[in-house]
Write an enzyme that holds these catalytic residues in place. Sequence first.
Site, PDB file in Angstrom:
ATOM      1  N   ARG A 150      24.834  71.910  13.909  1.00  0.00           N
ATOM      2  CA  ARG A 150      23.634  71.197  13.481  1.00  0.00           C
ATOM      3  C   ARG A 150      22.426  71.713  14.274  1.00  0.00           C
ATOM      4  O   ARG A 150      22.383  71.558  15.491  1.00  0.00           O
ATOM      5  CB  ARG A 150      23.789  69.684  13.690  1.00  0.00           C
ATOM      6  CG  ARG A 150      24.932  69.052  12.895  1.00  0.00           C
ATOM      7  CD  ARG A 150      24.617  68.975  11.416  1.00  0.00           C
ATOM      8  NE  ARG A 150      25.767  68.564  10.630  1.00  0.00           N
ATOM      9  CZ  ARG A 150      26.082  67.302  10.356  1.00  0.00           C
ATOM     10  NH1 ARG A 150      25.354  66.315  10.849  1.00  0.00           N
ATOM     11  NH2 ARG A 150      27.143  67.021   9.609  1.00  0.00           N
ATOM     12  N   GLU A 174      19.555  70.713  15.117  1.00  0.00           N
ATOM     13  CA  GLU A 174      18.639  69.599  15.347  1.00  0.00           C
ATOM     14  C   GLU A 174      18.156  69.650  16.791  1.00  0.00           C
ATOM     15  O   GLU A 174      18.969  69.702  17.718  1.00  0.00           O
ATOM     16  CB  GLU A 174      19.333  68.264  15.076  1.00  0.00           C
ATOM     17  CG  GLU A 174      19.803  68.115  13.631  1.00  0.00           C
ATOM     18  CD  GLU A 174      20.605  66.845  13.406  1.00  0.00           C
ATOM     19  OE1 GLU A 174      21.108  66.288  14.402  1.00  0.00           O
ATOM     20  OE2 GLU A 174      20.738  66.420  12.259  1.00  0.00           O
ATOM     21  N   ARG A 212      23.554  61.524  22.859  1.00  0.00           N
ATOM     22  CA  ARG A 212      24.643  61.491  21.880  1.00  0.00           C
ATOM     23  C   ARG A 212      24.647  62.643  20.877  1.00  0.00           C
ATOM     24  O   ARG A 212      25.442  62.636  19.945  1.00  0.00           O
ATOM     25  CB  ARG A 212      24.600  60.168  21.123  1.00  0.00           C
ATOM     26  CG  ARG A 212      23.390  59.973  20.215  1.00  0.00           C
ATOM     27  CD  ARG A 212      23.537  58.675  19.437  1.00  0.00           C
ATOM     28  NE  ARG A 212      22.517  58.517  18.413  1.00  0.00           N
ATOM     29  CZ  ARG A 212      22.551  57.581  17.481  1.00  0.00           C
ATOM     30  NH1 ARG A 212      23.558  56.728  17.431  1.00  0.00           N
ATOM     31  NH2 ARG A 212      21.588  57.478  16.589  1.00  0.00           N
ATOM     32  N   HIS A 213      23.747  63.631  21.036  1.00  0.00           N
ATOM     33  CA  HIS A 213      23.667  64.728  20.080  1.00  0.00           C
ATOM     34  C   HIS A 213      24.102  66.049  20.705  1.00  0.00           C
ATOM     35  O   HIS A 213      23.793  66.341  21.859  1.00  0.00           O
ATOM     36  CB  HIS A 213      22.246  64.873  19.547  1.00  0.00           C
ATOM     37  CG  HIS A 213      21.858  63.828  18.560  1.00  0.00           C
ATOM     38  ND1 HIS A 213      21.179  62.690  18.916  1.00  0.00           N
ATOM     39  CD2 HIS A 213      22.065  63.747  17.226  1.00  0.00           C
ATOM     40  CE1 HIS A 213      20.964  61.945  17.842  1.00  0.00           C
ATOM     41  NE2 HIS A 213      21.500  62.561  16.802  1.00  0.00           N
ATOM     42  N   GLU A 225      26.599  54.893  15.403  1.00  0.00           N
ATOM     43  CA  GLU A 225      27.300  55.421  14.235  1.00  0.00           C
ATOM     44  C   GLU A 225      28.182  56.597  14.635  1.00  0.00           C
ATOM     45  O   GLU A 225      27.747  57.500  15.363  1.00  0.00           O
ATOM     46  CB  GLU A 225      26.287  55.876  13.183  1.00  0.00           C
ATOM     47  CG  GLU A 225      26.924  56.446  11.926  1.00  0.00           C
ATOM     48  CD  GLU A 225      26.318  57.767  11.518  1.00  0.00           C
ATOM     49  OE1 GLU A 225      27.103  58.707  11.310  1.00  0.00           O
ATOM     50  OE2 GLU A 225      25.080  57.873  11.440  1.00  0.00           O
ATOM     51  N   SER A 268      30.047  58.898   8.820  1.00  0.00           N
ATOM     52  CA  SER A 268      29.291  58.652   7.602  1.00  0.00           C
ATOM     53  C   SER A 268      30.088  59.216   6.435  1.00  0.00           C
ATOM     54  O   SER A 268      30.618  60.325   6.520  1.00  0.00           O
ATOM     55  CB  SER A 268      27.915  59.323   7.687  1.00  0.00           C
ATOM     56  OG  SER A 268      27.141  59.020   6.563  1.00  0.00           O
ATOM     57  N   ARG A 270      31.814  62.234  20.122  1.00  0.00           N
ATOM     58  CA  ARG A 270      31.153  60.933  20.117  1.00  0.00           C
ATOM     59  C   ARG A 270      32.181  59.801  20.168  1.00  0.00           C
ATOM     60  O   ARG A 270      31.943  58.768  20.797  1.00  0.00           O
ATOM     61  CB  ARG A 270      30.262  60.789  18.879  1.00  0.00           C
ATOM     62  CG  ARG A 270      29.323  59.585  18.971  1.00  0.00           C
ATOM     63  CD  ARG A 270      28.325  59.525  17.831  1.00  0.00           C
ATOM     64  NE  ARG A 270      27.318  60.582  17.906  1.00  0.00           N
ATOM     65  CZ  ARG A 270      26.249  60.637  17.117  1.00  0.00           C
ATOM     66  NH1 ARG A 270      26.047  59.699  16.196  1.00  0.00           N
ATOM     67  NH2 ARG A 270      25.374  61.613  17.242  1.00  0.00           N
TER      68      ARG A 270
END
Length: 412
Positions: free
Chosen positions: A166, A168, A174-175, A327, A330, A386
């Site tokens: 990812r 991002e 948490r990323h 979360e 998903s 996570r």
Amino acid sequence: ITGCTEAGVELEVASVHVVSKSEITLPFSVKAASLPGSYQYGETDNDTVRGGEAKAEAAAAQQVKVGLDTRLNYRWIDLRTPCNQAIMRINTGVSTLFREYLYARDFVEIHSPKLNGGASEGGANCFTLKYFGQPACLAQSPQLFKQMTAGCGGLERVFEVGPVFRAEDSNTHRHLCEFTGLDMEMAINEHYFEVLEMFSGLFINIFEGLNERYAKEIGLVSELFPVEPFKFCKPSLRLTYAEGCQLLADYTLTESDIARGCTSQSPEEDLSTPNEKLLGRIVKAKYGTDFFMMDEYPLKVRPFYTMPHPTNPKLSNSYDFFMRGEEILSGAQRVHDVDKLLERCRTDGGHGEPMSEEAIDSIKGYIDSFRHGALPHGGGGVGLERVVMLFLGLPNIRLASFFPRDPKRLAP
């Protein structure tokens, strides 16, 4: 004897042989790095799980603190501490329990390509590269390939454990830019609740398995990161998205909540991160569980392949799972009709925004797979690190990764 794992055994040393000699000066002491309160962080929101307790404990004890960057720069030394040894064994335990549960239920493990011609999620947050002169990107998810094998290829039940990328620029607790994805997809006979029940059983199996097989390791981690043991109920708690928003609406925000960024929540908009964590605290207080699921999310906040709700066009047959108010999964029932899929791409392709024809063309192989018949199906994906972080109550996801990759770290 307090410096050994076995305190009741006395050893007489006859001789010592050096197998591999270390440099005299180490970047940090393994003993010091093993003590409670020895961790020091640089991220802005890394204390969200425990507050500032670790820093307060270290200041009170005047202990030597080893910065997270220093630990990760010399990860091979940091991994020698008892706590990190335990975390890595639990990391492996999660993927083992994931595989065991699904193998026992006739799932087939697949290995999807990580080099693709188009973005897996129809978005821009992907790493791009040249592939023999043509544009390509690293896989953001095995999503499309799970569907092609389970829904279109006749395997019906598939899963994968593999890397996910990812792009991002998220420097949070948490990323990660690369993490280990635990993904599952299965054919649906009557209702997408079949997928929710499968995930519920899967996670309960993981939580129970960790408590049973890794009690010693969990104890070692809790010495450095004391946190209330993870609680869950059987079967797992399920709320609709509207019910979750109502819980938030019924709650009176405190000054502390507002300072954290919590706001009023519209049932037509996606949860903000502060509201997500607040909802976790509300659910824990009301239902006594750190783990729950929510379904029937607004359609406009979900990806293009999400099946719309059969009676309410504003909602979808989608769901998220949460641990300690964050979360971790998903998923959704997927659109399996090619005409409906193209309609979704051209209207709500990118979380409410239409996909360009160029973007649609980049996933032509995926769309074409539904032209020859497909079973109704659904699934989801979860980040392994996570799950480990939140189960153990760790303050930072980098502690749950062997060699983490984030926007600022590409080595070792």
